[in-house]
Design a protein around this motif. Structure first.
Motif, PDB file in Angstrom:
ATOM      1  N   PHE A 220     -29.236  10.216  14.136  1.00  0.00           N
ATOM      2  CA  PHE A 220     -28.202  10.418  13.115  1.00  0.00           C
ATOM      3  C   PHE A 220     -26.871   9.795  13.538  1.00  0.00           C
ATOM      4  N   ILE A 221     -26.526   9.916  14.813  1.00  0.00           N
ATOM      5  CA  ILE A 221     -25.293   9.305  15.310  1.00  0.00           C
ATOM      6  C   ILE A 221     -25.340   7.790  15.128  1.00  0.00           C
ATOM      7  N   ILE A 222     -26.458   7.177  15.503  1.00  0.00           N
ATOM      8  CA  ILE A 222     -26.606   5.720  15.386  1.00  0.00           C
ATOM      9  C   ILE A 222     -26.553   5.273  13.941  1.00  0.00           C
ATOM     10  N   LEU A 223     -27.282   5.969  13.062  1.00  0.00           N
ATOM     11  CA  LEU A 223     -27.317   5.605  11.639  1.00  0.00           C
ATOM     12  C   LEU A 223     -25.959   5.812  10.984  1.00  0.00           C
ATOM     13  N   ALA A 224     -25.280   6.902  11.326  1.00  0.00           N
ATOM     14  CA  ALA A 224     -23.974   7.178  10.726  1.00  0.00           C
ATOM     15  C   ALA A 224     -22.962   6.098  11.112  1.00  0.00           C
ATOM     16  N   ILE A 225     -22.963   5.702  12.379  1.00  0.00           N
ATOM     17  CA  ILE A 225     -22.029   4.670  12.831  1.00  0.00           C
ATOM     18  C   ILE A 225     -22.386   3.315  12.236  1.00  0.00           C
ATOM     19  N   GLY A 226     -23.658   3.005  12.170  1.00  0.00           N
ATOM     20  CA  GLY A 226     -24.072   1.715  11.633  1.00  0.00           C
ATOM     21  C   GLY A 226     -23.842   1.564  10.142  1.00  0.00           C
ATOM     22  N   SER A 227     -23.909   2.678   9.404  1.00  0.00           N
ATOM     23  CA  SER A 227     -23.818   2.604   7.944  1.00  0.00           C
ATOM     24  C   SER A 227     -22.401   2.783   7.413  1.00  0.00           C
ATOM     25  N   ASP A 228     -21.465   3.192   8.243  1.00  0.00           N
ATOM     26  CA  ASP A 228     -20.096   3.457   7.795  1.00  0.00           C
ATOM     27  C   ASP A 228     -19.149   2.441   8.427  1.00  0.00           C
ATOM     28  N   SER A 229     -18.588   1.581   7.610  1.00  0.00           N
ATOM     29  CA  SER A 229     -17.699   0.522   8.107  1.00  0.00           C
ATOM     30  C   SER A 229     -16.446   1.077   8.761  1.00  0.00           C
ATOM     31  N   ARG A 230     -16.062   2.315   8.399  1.00  0.00           N
ATOM     32  CA  ARG A 230     -14.875   2.931   8.996  1.00  0.00           C
ATOM     33  C   ARG A 230     -15.085   3.279  10.468  1.00  0.00           C
ATOM     34  N   LEU A 231     -16.346   3.316  10.874  1.00  0.00           N
ATOM     35  CA  LEU A 231     -16.660   3.626  12.269  1.00  0.00           C
ATOM     36  C   LEU A 231     -17.016   2.381  13.070  1.00  0.00           C
ATOM     37  N   HIS A 232     -16.781   1.219  12.507  1.00  0.00           N
ATOM     38  CA  HIS A 232     -17.067  -0.018  13.227  1.00  0.00           C
ATOM     39  C   HIS A 232     -15.873  -0.372  14.123  1.00  0.00           C
ATOM     40  N   THR A 233     -15.654   0.483  15.107  1.00  0.00           N
ATOM     41  CA  THR A 233     -14.577   0.317  16.074  1.00  0.00           C
ATOM     42  C   THR A 233     -15.188   0.337  17.477  1.00  0.00           C
ATOM     43  N   PRO A 234     -14.446  -0.124  18.488  1.00  0.00           N
ATOM     44  CA  PRO A 234     -15.007  -0.129  19.849  1.00  0.00           C
ATOM     45  C   PRO A 234     -15.508   1.224  20.321  1.00  0.00           C
ATOM     46  N   MET A 235     -14.754   2.301  20.041  1.00  0.00           N
ATOM     47  CA  MET A 235     -15.154   3.624  20.507  1.00  0.00           C
ATOM     48  C   MET A 235     -16.527   4.020  19.966  1.00  0.00           C
TER      49      MET A 235
ATOM     50  N   ILE B 231     -21.534  17.314  21.015  1.00  0.00           N
ATOM     51  CA  ILE B 231     -20.204  17.241  21.608  1.00  0.00           C
ATOM     52  C   ILE B 231     -19.341  16.213  20.886  1.00  0.00           C
ATOM     53  N   TYR B 232     -19.923  15.059  20.569  1.00  0.00           N
ATOM     54  CA  TYR B 232     -19.134  13.985  19.952  1.00  0.00           C
ATOM     55  C   TYR B 232     -18.893  14.184  18.460  1.00  0.00           C
ATOM     56  N   SER B 233     -19.693  15.027  17.823  1.00  0.00           N
ATOM     57  CA  SER B 233     -19.519  15.217  16.380  1.00  0.00           C
ATOM     58  C   SER B 233     -18.948  16.579  16.017  1.00  0.00           C
TER      59      SER B 233
ATOM     60  N   ASP C   1     -14.029  12.074  11.524  1.00  0.00           N
ATOM     61  CA  ASP C   1     -14.611  10.803  11.097  1.00  0.00           C
ATOM     62  C   ASP C   1     -16.131  10.858  11.156  1.00  0.00           C
ATOM     63  N   MET C   2     -16.660  11.449  12.223  1.00  0.00           N
ATOM     64  CA  MET C   2     -18.107  11.558  12.358  1.00  0.00           C
ATOM     65  C   MET C   2     -18.675  12.536  11.338  1.00  0.00           C
ATOM     66  N   HIS C   3     -17.959  13.629  11.093  1.00  0.00           N
ATOM     67  CA  HIS C   3     -18.402  14.565  10.071  1.00  0.00           C
ATOM     68  C   HIS C   3     -18.537  13.873   8.726  1.00  0.00           C
ATOM     69  N   GLY C   4     -17.507  13.094   8.374  1.00  0.00           N
ATOM     70  CA  GLY C   4     -17.529  12.386   7.098  1.00  0.00           C
ATOM     71  C   GLY C   4     -18.660  11.380   7.025  1.00  0.00           C
ATOM     72  N   ALA C   5     -18.880  10.635   8.102  1.00  0.00           N
ATOM     73  CA  ALA C   5     -19.942   9.628   8.118  1.00  0.00           C
ATOM     74  C   ALA C   5     -21.318  10.271   8.021  1.00  0.00           C
ATOM     75  N   LEU C   6     -21.517  11.388   8.722  1.00  0.00           N
ATOM     76  CA  LEU C   6     -22.796  12.095   8.652  1.00  0.00           C
ATOM     77  C   LEU C   6     -23.027  12.680   7.268  1.00  0.00           C
ATOM     78  N   GLY C   7     -21.947  13.206   6.667  1.00  0.00           N
ATOM     79  CA  GLY C   7     -22.064  13.743   5.310  1.00  0.00           C
ATOM     80  C   GLY C   7     -22.453  12.675   4.306  1.00  0.00           C
ATOM     81  N   ARG C   8     -21.823  11.505   4.400  1.00  0.00           N
ATOM     82  CA  ARG C   8     -22.155  10.413   3.482  1.00  0.00           C
ATOM     83  C   ARG C   8     -23.568   9.900   3.731  1.00  0.00           C
TER      84      ARG C   8
END
Length: 312
Positions: free
Chosen positions: A44-59, A288-290, A295-302
């Motif tokens: 879920f962490i990988i999919l949420a980050i990959g699918s949300d352009s707002r999370l396309h940051t180095p962190m 721990i990270y979510s 931002d992660m909550h929002g990405a996982l929700g979407r």
């Protein structure tokens, strides 16, 4: 099961943490549940980050790679352990044991190096915010990740090749859940001084050097935070590092309990610490990270809403 380890028919027996059937059933369902939670959480962490352009940051780029590493890490050990808990045949081939050892050692090192790079990312973001975009460019992020993979692969190869020089004789019963470095060295009947010396030397380089770098990064981060006049802004800034700091503490706390000690002192209590870093830490990382990350909550929700939106 006796003789040298050069025979292609040689095997080890992964006895596990218990030989009592009732306890084995409890261990099976416990580790199966932890494995499923780990896989689902990290996917879920990988999919949420990959699918949300707002999370396309180095962190988040490094966080996605950390989750991918944790997926490989648990898949290297837990499925075989679950099969052994349900099966009368607990044998693992010599080659299979070395392969498991290689991936275990390499992925632990990779986890550690990615955590160090994430600390550098937080240092630049907080201490040099105006230069963050240029300092943490996509090209540099890829370069740092490549270095992490290269060093971890080399680290795993060194210890796996050294293990091929070791001779095993007598009992090959491993009272453990996987082929772990210290357990195998305890079973050896040949001289393992070189293995132990290289283990300590490379361990200091691969683990203590990044740890020292992370400590220095957080010293500068804390100094920068203390200079922020607003208490609310201090809390907000520190919250961006809190998850990483928690994971580093959990990872290094369990790791140091196992590996930064003389080989002859290794005992069953250390197997519990190994289970912590091999199973519990990868399972806890997504939470721990979510947990407090909006931002992660929002990405996982979407991400979770998408299947329902398509069906309607």
């Amino acid at each position: 099961m006796d003789g040298g380890n050069q025979s292609g028919d040689s095997e080890f027996l992964l006895i596990g943490l218990s030989e009592i059937p009732e306890q084995q059933r409890i261990l099976f369902w416990t580790f199966l549940s932890m494995y499923l939670v780990t896989v689902v959480g990290n996917v879920f962490i990988i999919l949420a980050i990959g699918s949300d352009s707002r999370l396309h940051t180095p962190m988040y780029f490094f966080l996605a790679n950390l989750s991918l590493t944790d997926l490989f890490f648990v898949t290297n050990t837990i499925p075989k352990m679950l099969v052994n808990l349900q099966s009368q045949n607990k044998a693992i081939s010599y080659t299979g044991c070395l392969a498991q050892l290689y991936f275990l050692v390499s992925l632990v090192a990779l986890d550690n190096l990615i955590l160090a790079v994430m600390a550098y990312d937080r240092y630049v973001a907080i201490c040099h915010p105006l230069h963050y975009v240029t300092a943490m460019s996509p090209k540099l992020c890829l370069l740092l990740l490549t270095v992490c993979w290269s060093l971890s692969i080399l680290y795993g190869l060194i210890h796996t090749l050294l293990m091929t020089r070791v001779t095993f004789c007598g009992s090959r019963k491993i009272h453990y859940i996987f082929c772990e470095m210290y357990v195998l060295l305890r079973l050896a009947c040949s001289d393992t001084q070189i293995n132990h010396t290289v283990l300590i030397a490379t361990g200091c380089l691969i683990f203590l050097t990044p740890l020292g770098f992370m400590v220095m990064s957080y010293v500068w981060i804390i100094r920068a935070i203390l200079r922020i006049p607003s208490a609310s802004n201090k809390y907000k800034t520190f919250s961006t590092c809190a998850s990483h700091l928690a994971v580093v503490s959990l990872f290094y706390g369990t790791l140091c309990m196992v590996y930064l000690q003389p080989l002859h002192t290794y005992s069953m209590k250390d197997s519990v610490a190994t289970v912590m870093y091999a199973v519990v830490t990868p399972m806890m990382n997504p939470f721990i990270y979510s947990l407090r990350n909006k931002d992660m909550h929002g990405a996982l929700g979407r991400l979770l809403k998408k299947p329902f939106q398509r069906s309607t």
